[in-house]
Design an enzyme around this catalytic site. Structure first.
Site, PDB file in Angstrom:
ATOM      1  N   ASN A  21       2.641  -1.527   5.368  1.00 52.91           N
ATOM      2  CA  ASN A  21       3.565  -2.879   5.687  1.00 52.91           C
ATOM      3  C   ASN A  21       4.681  -3.018   4.565  1.00 52.91           C
ATOM      4  OD1 ASN A  21       3.788  -5.734   4.917  1.00 52.91           O
ATOM      5  ND2 ASN A  21       2.819  -6.434   6.841  1.00 52.91           N
TER       6      ASN A  21
ATOM      7  N   ASP B 213      -7.055  -5.010   2.333  1.00 55.65           N
ATOM      8  CA  ASP B 213      -6.769  -5.716   4.100  1.00 55.65           C
ATOM      9  C   ASP B 213      -6.415  -6.566   3.594  1.00 55.65           C
ATOM     10  OD1 ASP B 213      -6.984  -4.322   6.330  1.00 55.65           O
ATOM     11  OD2 ASP B 213      -9.094  -6.203   6.600  1.00 55.65           O
TER      12      ASP B 213
END
Ligand SMILES: O=c1nc[nH]c2c1ncn2[C@H]1C[C@H](O)[C@@H](COP(=O)(O)OP(=O)(O)OP(=O)(O)O)O1
Ligand SMILES: [Mg+2]
EC number: 3.6.1.66
Length: 200
Positions: A15, A73
């Protein structure tokens, strides 16, 4: 006190928004390499918690690189949705991306009044020294806010345009990167990680 010493690690994320933030938070202390230098395949996020998924991703990157690896996460937990989308935040609109995720969230909350739009970003960081490390370092952070009725702001990524930072009266996408990186769930988890690594 430092329990780990090393000078390089792999950031186990694909990401771009996260990579930029993690790099800004850690780059002054440690040489950080994106996992794309070693592997293109993503780990399957089969865990049922942020922590489990962070560990899965960290092990995957450590295995591919032979280096220590740090994974993040994270996601958004919305009170009116019983904590959804939670660990499924990235997959909320079936993999169609941030814009679709945000549209789906606005739709799910369209009849929810302001005082019931509470939400928090959650971040779990997992650092493994090697792929089979039995003692991952885990640090968590949360950031409390509210879900807006429409997107605002151009900075950040993901759900930032919909996340009101109540104390400041702006969305997290309206904050300059330096300010988000002082306040966010990721920033809070990173403060704890730096302490654990003796980098604080
Ligand atoms: O600061 C944030 N500002 C806005 N949105 C955020 C933030 N932090 C997490 N989020 C959202 C984006 C994504 O919908 C999900 C993370 O999902 P998550 O699986 O951890 O990351 P990802 O799949 O995008 O990249 P990767 O797994 O390779 O690290 O939560
Ligand atoms: Mg992911």
């Amino acid at each position: 006190m430092s329990e780990v010493t090393f000078s390089r690690l792999v950031l186990a994320s694909n990401n771009a928004g996260k990579l930029k933030e993690l790099q800004a938070m850690l780059g002054a202390h440690i040489e950080v390499l994106p996992q794309s230098q070693f592997i293109s395949e993503e780990a399957e996020e089969t865990g049922l918690s942020f922590i489990e998924n962070a560990i899965i991703k960290a092990r995957h990157a450590a295995r591919a690189s032979g280096l220590p690896a740090l994974a993040d996460d994270s996601g958004l937990a919305v009170d009116a949705l019983g904590g959804a989308p939670g660990i499924y935040s990235a997959r909320y609109a079936d993999g169609q991306g941030d814009a679709a995720n945000n549209a789906k969230l606005l739709d799910a909350l369209k009849n929810v009044p302001d005082d019931q739009r509470g939400a928090r970003f959650i971040c779990a960081l997992a650092l493994v020294r090697h792929a089979d490390d039995p003692v991952p370092i885990i640090c968590e952070g949360a950031w409390e806010g509210r879900i807006l009725h429409a997107a605002k702001g151009e900075h950040g990524f993901g759900y930032d345009p919909l996340f009101l930072v109540p104390e400041l009266g702006v969305s997290s996408a309206e904050l300059p990167a330096e300010q988000k990186n002082q306040l966010s769930h990721r920033a809070r988890a990173m403060v704890l990680l730096r302490q654990r690594l003796g980098l604080a």
